[in-house]
Design an enzyme around this catalytic site. Structure first.
Site, PDB file in Angstrom:
ATOM      1  N   ASP A  70       0.862  -1.178   0.000  1.00 53.83           N
ATOM      2  CA  ASP A  70       0.000   0.000   0.000  1.00 53.83           C
ATOM      3  C   ASP A  70       0.897   1.225   0.000  1.00 53.83           C
ATOM      4  OD1 ASP A  70       0.910  -0.180   2.636  1.00 53.83           O
ATOM      5  OD2 ASP A  70      -0.985   0.423   3.526  1.00 53.83           O
ATOM      6  N   TYR A  72       3.019   4.743   0.780  1.00 55.30           N
ATOM      7  CA  TYR A  72       3.692   5.309   1.944  1.00 55.30           C
ATOM      8  C   TYR A  72       2.692   6.165   2.721  1.00 55.30           C
ATOM      9  CZ  TYR A  72       7.945   4.075  -0.664  1.00 55.30           C
ATOM     10  OH  TYR A  72       8.926   3.403  -1.353  1.00 55.30           O
ATOM     11  N   PHE A  83       6.076   2.149  -4.479  1.00 57.25           N
ATOM     12  CA  PHE A  83       7.462   2.356  -4.064  1.00 57.25           C
ATOM     13  C   PHE A  83       8.036   3.725  -4.456  1.00 57.25           C
ATOM     14  CE2 PHE A  83       7.137  -2.318  -4.406  1.00 57.25           C
ATOM     15  CZ  PHE A  83       7.416  -2.645  -3.093  1.00 57.25           C
ATOM     16  N   HIS A 190       9.966  -9.132   0.478  1.00 56.16           N
ATOM     17  CA  HIS A 190       9.717  -7.700   0.353  1.00 56.16           C
ATOM     18  C   HIS A 190      11.016  -6.929   0.613  1.00 56.16           C
ATOM     19  CE1 HIS A 190       7.944  -3.722   1.199  1.00 56.16           C
ATOM     20  NE2 HIS A 190       6.914  -4.150   0.504  1.00 56.16           N
TER      21      HIS A 190
END
Length: 226
Positions: A70, A72, A83, A190
């Protein structure tokens, strides 16, 4: 985004760009309008950027799909692309992505944390959930974004064209069964500091992706802007 007009005045209404109509057709009628009403405000990114990943990367031009979790949840960071940050310091996950990129490609670090130049080359930077409340990670899980993002992957996977998927972490890897054999799924932990040393570093997604694209007659991605 397009503006709709209702009895109580102007209001923003979500529409996928025309190139993504096949994804909209996979959703229940009125699903996006119902989802819009569920999103708590304030939230990140701003509403005009909720569907930015789709706006910058047309369906027919999508070569690589990066699936995040999801956005930031800090102010001034999320810009509607997984990202990517509009300005300022790089969050730890993005910093680790760039570290792996430099190690993989033996290139210089980029000048900016914005990944718009990836999106413009056919990289769909898609979070599993496209909004978040300030300061509260994962706060918009279960509101309905997952239906849209799964429909997106189903459409991309249904087409007989070569594509690459970066499945980082469990949330993204849950979509792995949708990826057909003629497309390439690259799974890794991740890139967050909690898991990056468990196999994200050294996974070489950048060079593997470009090798696959080249082997299938597609132009490789220029990952570094340096």
């Amino acid at each position: 985004m397009m503006a709709g007009f209702y009895a109580d005045g102007p209001r923003q209404t979500m529409f996928l760009p025309p190139s993504w109509q096949p994804v909209a057709d996979r959703l229940e009628p009125g699903a996006l309008a119902a989802l819009e009403k569920q999103i708590p405000r304030p939230c990140f990114p701003p509403q005009e950027h909720w569907l930015r990943a789709y706006e910058l990367c047309a369906l027919a031009h999508t070569k690589v799909v990066v699936i995040g979790q999801d956005p930031y949840h800090g102010p001034g960071q999320a810009e509607g692309l997984a990202f990517s940050v509009a300005a300022g310091a790089w969050p730890p996950s993005l910093n680790n992505i760039f570290k792996e990129m430099c190690d993989d490609l033996e290139c210089q670090p980029p000048f900016t944390g914005s990944l718009v130049h990836w999106a413009e080359q056919g990289v769909l930077l898609l979070n599993r959930v496209l909004t978040v409340s300030p300061g509260h990670a994962n706060s918009h899980q279960g509101l309905g974004w997952e239906n849209l993002t799964q429909a997106t992957i189903e459409q991309l996977a249904s087409e007989p064209v070569p594509r690459v998927y970066w499945l980082w972490g469990k949330a993204a890897q849950s979509l792995a069964p949708l990826i057909p054999a003629h497309q390439l799924a690259l799974e890794a932990p991740h890139p967050s500091p909690l898991s990056s040393y468990r196999g994200f570093f050294g996974s070489k997604p950048f060079s593997k992706t470009n090798a696959y694209l080249s082997a299938n007659g597609l132009t490789p991605i220029r990952w570094s802007d340096a």
